[in-house]
Design an enzyme around this catalytic site. Structure first.
Site, PDB file in Angstrom:
ATOM      1  N   GLU A 104       3.194   7.022   9.509  1.00  0.00           N
ATOM      2  CA  GLU A 104       2.043   7.922   9.429  1.00  0.00           C
ATOM      3  C   GLU A 104       0.886   7.070   8.932  1.00  0.00           C
ATOM      4  OE1 GLU A 104       0.460  12.019   7.276  1.00  0.00           O
ATOM      5  OE2 GLU A 104       2.505  11.343   6.925  1.00  0.00           O
ATOM      6  N   CYS A 139      -6.240  10.579   5.249  1.00  0.00           N
ATOM      7  CA  CYS A 139      -6.124  10.024   6.604  1.00  0.00           C
ATOM      8  C   CYS A 139      -6.790  10.919   7.639  1.00  0.00           C
ATOM      9  CB  CYS A 139      -4.655   9.802   6.959  1.00  0.00           C
ATOM     10  SG  CYS A 139      -3.637  11.287   6.871  1.00  0.00           S
TER      11      CYS A 139
END
Length: 250
Positions: A177, A212
């Site tokens: 991720e 993110c």
């Protein structure tokens, strides 16, 4: 239950260790608890599959059964920006699936993972040696990537580090991720410009942009650009900075 009982301890720890505004810290603790609750529910639904195979005379009476098994020992490396919730995203599903794990929390924010480990160590349903939480440097954690005894590596962090780890992980499965470069497009059809501006500001400035999925690029239609810019500057100027223990600090 103990995580819920220690809710404020978790939140204050996030506030002090990571500098996360206390309102956001409490929100992250809630998400961590929900993640474990959802994983516990899914642990009762790890079904297999039944598949009829009698598609011809030769296979008449044939059927297939698919069962799911734990993949094996997992190595986990979590980042600094959500040191509770992103740990929970790795740990809770691993426990639900019956996979032992070794977790390396972020070097600068390991306390949440260690408190969580303290709670898990008291769970009578987890066998001894089911997990280890290992604060250490990046170099010291190299075996989490290369050791063949691990059957899956899960990493959350920067693309440059993640892809390099994958290239060195050998035959193990890898789950990455990685950081994004999120854009937001605002067109002239928005029904409520002020509300959109507020959403953009939250996406861009929440946790100082250390997310993110933070808004990093903004494209605004020419016809509303000036109005949007003015509203954006006005709302950003009103954001309160200061000590993270102040509930009004953004």
């Amino acid at each position: 239950k103990e995580a819920t009982d220690r809710f404020e301890e978790f939140a204050q720890m996030l506030c002090v260790e990571a500098g996360k505004p206390i309102a956001d810290a409490r929100g992250e603790v809630k998400r961590m608890i929900i993640t474990f609750e959802l994983a516990a529910e899914e642990a009762t639904r790890l079904y297999g599959e039944f598949q009829p195979l009698d598609i011809s005379e030769k296979s008449s009476g044939y059927s297939g059964i698919v069962r799911r098994f734990p993949v094996g020992t997992i190595s986990m490396i979590s980042p600094f920006n959500f040191p509770l919730n992103l740990v929970a995203h790795k740990v809770a599903p691993a426990i639900a699936a019956g996979c032992p794990f070794v977790l390396k929390p972020a070097s600068k924010t390991p306390l949440g993972a260690l408190i969580l480990g303290d709670i898990l160590s008291k769970d009578p349903l987890l066998p001894e040696g089911a997990f280890s939480i290992l604060p250490c440097t990046r170099d010291a954690a190299d075996l989490l990537t290369t050791d063949e005894r691990f059957k899956l590596l899960t990493f959350t962090g920067s693309p440059s580090v993640g892809w390099k780890m994958k290239s060195r992980a050998g035959k193990k499965k890898v789950v990455l991720e990685l950081g994004g470069n999120a854009a937001c497009v605002v067109d002239e059809l928005v029904p409520n410009l002020e509300a959109v501006v507020s959403q953009v500001i939250h996406g861009a400035f929440y946790q100082s942009g250390q997310s993110c999925i933070s808004v990093q690029r903004l494209f605004v239609n020419d016809s509303i650009y000036d109005v949007f810019r003015s509203a954006l500057v006005e709302q950003v100027s009103a954001l309160k900075a200061g000590g993270p223990s102040d509930p009004q600090v953004f």
